[in-house]
Scaffold this motif. Structure first.
Motif, PDB file in Angstrom:
ATOM      1  N   GLU A   1     -33.813   0.551  28.991  1.00 48.41           N
ATOM      2  CA  GLU A   1     -34.078  -0.888  28.943  1.00 48.41           C
ATOM      3  C   GLU A   1     -34.950  -1.302  30.122  1.00 48.41           C
ATOM      4  N   LEU A   2     -35.772  -2.321  29.885  1.00 51.91           N
ATOM      5  CA  LEU A   2     -36.617  -2.873  30.943  1.00 51.91           C
ATOM      6  C   LEU A   2     -36.287  -4.343  31.128  1.00 51.91           C
ATOM      7  N   GLY A   3     -36.283  -4.789  32.370  1.00 50.50           N
ATOM      8  CA  GLY A   3     -35.969  -6.188  32.661  1.00 50.50           C
ATOM      9  C   GLY A   3     -37.227  -7.004  32.874  1.00 50.50           C
ATOM     10  N   VAL A   4     -37.345  -8.083  32.111  1.00 47.28           N
ATOM     11  CA  VAL A   4     -38.502  -8.968  32.232  1.00 47.28           C
ATOM     12  C   VAL A   4     -37.971 -10.355  32.582  1.00 47.28           C
ATOM     13  N   LEU A   5     -38.616 -10.999  33.530  1.00 47.93           N
ATOM     14  CA  LEU A   5     -38.162 -12.325  33.947  1.00 47.93           C
ATOM     15  C   LEU A   5     -38.704 -13.400  33.014  1.00 47.93           C
ATOM     16  N   LEU A   6     -37.854 -14.365  32.716  1.00 44.52           N
ATOM     17  CA  LEU A   6     -38.246 -15.510  31.900  1.00 44.52           C
ATOM     18  C   LEU A   6     -38.166 -16.732  32.810  1.00 44.52           C
ATOM     19  N   ARG A   7     -39.256 -17.472  32.875  1.00 43.49           N
ATOM     20  CA  ARG A   7     -39.325 -18.556  33.844  1.00 43.49           C
ATOM     21  C   ARG A   7     -39.680 -19.866  33.154  1.00 43.49           C
ATOM     22  N   ALA A   8     -38.945 -20.896  33.518  1.00 40.90           N
ATOM     23  CA  ALA A   8     -39.303 -22.239  33.050  1.00 40.90           C
ATOM     24  C   ALA A   8     -40.291 -22.817  34.040  1.00 40.90           C
ATOM     25  N   ARG A   9     -41.447 -23.169  33.551  1.00 39.43           N
ATOM     26  CA  ARG A   9     -42.431 -23.758  34.448  1.00 39.43           C
ATOM     27  C   ARG A   9     -42.214 -25.260  34.511  1.00 39.43           C
ATOM     28  N   PRO A  10     -42.737 -25.899  35.565  1.00 43.44           N
ATOM     29  CA  PRO A  10     -42.523 -27.353  35.715  1.00 43.44           C
ATOM     30  C   PRO A  10     -42.895 -28.126  34.449  1.00 43.44           C
ATOM     31  N   THR A  11     -43.850 -27.623  33.703  1.00 45.96           N
ATOM     32  CA  THR A  11     -44.269 -28.292  32.468  1.00 45.96           C
ATOM     33  C   THR A  11     -43.277 -28.095  31.336  1.00 45.96           C
ATOM     34  N   GLY A  12     -42.271 -27.264  31.545  1.00 45.78           N
ATOM     35  CA  GLY A  12     -41.301 -27.006  30.492  1.00 45.78           C
ATOM     36  C   GLY A  12     -41.645 -25.755  29.698  1.00 45.78           C
ATOM     37  N   GLU A  13     -42.856 -25.305  29.847  1.00 50.65           N
ATOM     38  CA  GLU A  13     -43.303 -24.084  29.167  1.00 50.65           C
ATOM     39  C   GLU A  13     -42.520 -22.877  29.706  1.00 50.65           C
ATOM     40  N   MET A  14     -42.210 -21.916  28.819  1.00 48.11           N
ATOM     41  CA  MET A  14     -41.549 -20.698  29.257  1.00 48.11           C
ATOM     42  C   MET A  14     -42.576 -19.568  29.320  1.00 48.11           C
ATOM     43  N   THR A  15     -42.565 -18.812  30.392  1.00 45.29           N
ATOM     44  CA  THR A  15     -43.429 -17.637  30.458  1.00 45.29           C
ATOM     45  C   THR A  15     -42.622 -16.462  30.986  1.00 45.29           C
ATOM     46  N   ARG A  16     -43.139 -15.265  30.712  1.00 43.62           N
ATOM     47  CA  ARG A  16     -42.484 -14.050  31.197  1.00 43.62           C
ATOM     48  C   ARG A  16     -43.289 -13.454  32.336  1.00 43.62           C
TER      49      ARG A  16
ATOM     50  N   ARG B   1     -31.313 -15.725  41.387  1.00 40.05           N
ATOM     51  CA  ARG B   1     -30.751 -16.817  42.152  1.00 40.05           C
ATOM     52  C   ARG B   1     -31.462 -18.134  41.942  1.00 40.05           C
ATOM     53  N   GLN B   2     -32.683 -18.037  41.438  1.00 45.23           N
ATOM     54  CA  GLN B   2     -33.404 -19.285  41.228  1.00 45.23           C
ATOM     55  C   GLN B   2     -33.008 -19.878  39.881  1.00 45.23           C
ATOM     56  N   ASP B   3     -32.855 -21.189  39.860  1.00 39.76           N
ATOM     57  CA  ASP B   3     -32.379 -21.850  38.647  1.00 39.76           C
ATOM     58  C   ASP B   3     -33.290 -21.608  37.454  1.00 39.76           C
ATOM     59  N   ALA B   4     -34.580 -21.590  37.738  1.00 39.59           N
ATOM     60  CA  ALA B   4     -35.534 -21.586  36.634  1.00 39.59           C
ATOM     61  C   ALA B   4     -35.855 -20.181  36.142  1.00 39.59           C
ATOM     62  N   LEU B   5     -34.991 -19.238  36.465  1.00 38.32           N
ATOM     63  CA  LEU B   5     -35.320 -17.845  36.196  1.00 38.32           C
ATOM     64  C   LEU B   5     -34.183 -17.172  35.437  1.00 38.32           C
ATOM     65  N   GLU B   6     -34.556 -16.403  34.420  1.00 38.58           N
ATOM     66  CA  GLU B   6     -33.577 -15.582  33.717  1.00 38.58           C
ATOM     67  C   GLU B   6     -34.143 -14.189  33.559  1.00 38.58           C
ATOM     68  N   ILE B   7     -33.262 -13.211  33.410  1.00 38.68           N
ATOM     69  CA  ILE B   7     -33.762 -11.872  33.137  1.00 38.68           C
ATOM     70  C   ILE B   7     -33.395 -11.492  31.701  1.00 38.68           C
ATOM     71  N   THR B   8     -34.374 -10.913  31.011  1.00 40.70           N
ATOM     72  CA  THR B   8     -34.159 -10.449  29.645  1.00 40.70           C
ATOM     73  C   THR B   8     -34.301  -8.935  29.641  1.00 40.70           C
TER      74      THR B   8
END
Lengths: 195, 195, 195, 195
Positions: free
Chosen positions: B61-76, B153-160
């Protein structure tokens, strides 16, 4: 002088704690057959330099095997052995690490299948830095961090832990079988620890 | 469209659980200074692809970060960040892994300092596969097995976590910032897992 | 003792035979600005070990630069220099090879962007094998076959060709600036020529 | 469907323009002997992806072989073949490049013996990405720039030059024998050209 072969005597010693070797029937070779094939084909090997790393992954110690030969002479070598028919490189690497370091070494096999170097052993010296009087062997060499306790199961085998500086020394190189001092230095170079 | 930068907002967020950054006085740059320097020098980054491996070291498995940008857009994106003045690459790699994956990820940093690839980010597209509108950045990219629990640790960040097949897909590539889909595929190739 | 910097005096010496440097306006730094930045950011370098190869690609000779320092002292070093803003690694590698070996060296730049090693230079010794009293520099190091005639354009520079055995010797290592004897040995290891 | 073997029919076709193979007597294997050995030992291969590079060493085209099989079916493959007893990897690489690309290809063999990947071929699918119904083969794969004219000497063979984008496409992958589409993509990744 008789240069030792990369693999300690039998490539496979079945025992109660071992799983069955892959494809045992067709891949198994008698001593006579193996001796014959060794003069007709390059034989594929893996070799491993077991290392201990610090919390940042940096190599702090390298494990070198010390072996008593039947003549009483002591020589140094690396973890090594043949890849069997039907066996993946990872399986072969794990099997030989367990054979030479015991079941509690907990090796961390590399994620990448690319070796740090490819060592070519020929019966006659001078073609490469490596010799093996028994055969033409091509060996894929890996650095493998171990986190557990290394306890060679064979009576005639001990493991010595060395700093990068010791491992690169002329004294250690001179004791390594078949030119493996060169391979040990290349292992150090591959982890940025050759001075 | 605004392409995100390789490092999440500040390069260094002091906090109670953190040790002091190296050479804080002279290496610290104000936002204005950093913005200026970013248009005058290539900036050195590290990037990491966190992976989970099986008992034989193979990447599953590989971990990719999912980030909410200030605009609400999600990017990896990948774990990444600047190397600070006076900081070794290992220290930077460890610091950014901890920053993006939390303190319980237990990353196994590679023994070798050689990256699997070097990604060159330019403000303008077309020079390489990688862009970063803020700067010219050169990033040394590593595959890093993690054995613990990843908890950004950052709110706007998730790992997939993804299988190699998912990670190589067009769909994932299209969501990766600044061309990092290409880097993710190169990471897969480096561990022999690209189909 | 003053340890020489990886790049000979100016990073860019415009002249009639040179094309213009990339992004000259914003990337150009005055001596004062460069000196300031060197104490605040790691500076990205490339280094190259020029080699001569035989018909099968095997390295037979390595080129090491011999430099007269203003003090009259002679030191040895490698081809090296800064990567400029807006410049690709390949462009920087080619530019510094031409600067140090002349326009008729005909270097064969590697197809792969992955260096054989990454050398980290710090002002203070002891952190890594490499020091540079001027700065914290991170250098991507490559082995580059050359097929033409090497003729350094700078007066104070000569190129010496050595066999792998000579290049790995203690004598040569002791003369290399900033710990580059170690880098030269790692270059040899990467091409399978370290004994 | 019958999956073709990595090496075109005989491993060695003596002819007026060829030098004698190394160690012909003991290393030569009859068809029956080879078929037998192929079911008992992993067989060592080399594979090469011939490429054309620009003046800065960047890969601009990759050469893929197109082969008419006895059934009339067309398949794509890479330069590949067995390493013979007594033969170095470089000699084997050069010999197979000449066999598949003709004597005027002028390949620039890599200075480093480390392959960009190691492909493990098994008779049964599913163990790795690679299959070869004849045997268990382990192949060291290299990217090799060629500067001359490629003219396959075998009637049933043609070389097709592709851009990196074409070479990475699903269409080409689907036509590659034994899973080599994956190897071609890993070659692209190793030279920083996989998108």
């Amino acid at each position: 002088m008789s240069v030792r072969t990369p693999d300690p005597d039998p490539d496979w010693t079945p025992g109660p704690e071992n799983i069955q070797p892959p494809n045992q029937n067709q891949g198994w070779l008698s001593d006579v057959e193996l001796a014959d094939i060794r003069r007709r084909l390059p034989i594929l090997y893996i070799e491993a330099v077991p290392v201990r790393v610090d919390g940042l992954g940096q190599v702090v110690e390298l494990g070198v095997l010390l072996r008593a030969r039947p003549t009483g002479e002591m020589t140094r070598t690396l973890v090594s052995g043949r890849v069997l028919y039907g066996e993946t490189l990872r399986d072969a690497l794990f099997r030989h690490l367990e054979k030479d370091l015991g079941p509690m070494a907990f090796p961390q096999l590399p994620a990448s299948p690319v070796p740090f170097s490819v060592a070519e052993y020929f019966p006659l010296p001078g073609i490469t830095a490596f010799t093996d009087e028994r055969q033409h062997a091509v060996s894929l060499a890996y650095v493998v961090p171990v986190t557990g306790t290394c306890d060679p199961r064979q009576d005639a085998l001990e493991i010595t832990w060395m700093t990068p500086l010791e491992a690169a020394s002329e004294a250690v190189s001179a004791e390594m079988e078949g030119g493996r001092g060169s391979l040990l230095r290349m292992a150090l170079a591959s982890v940025g620890q050759l001075r």
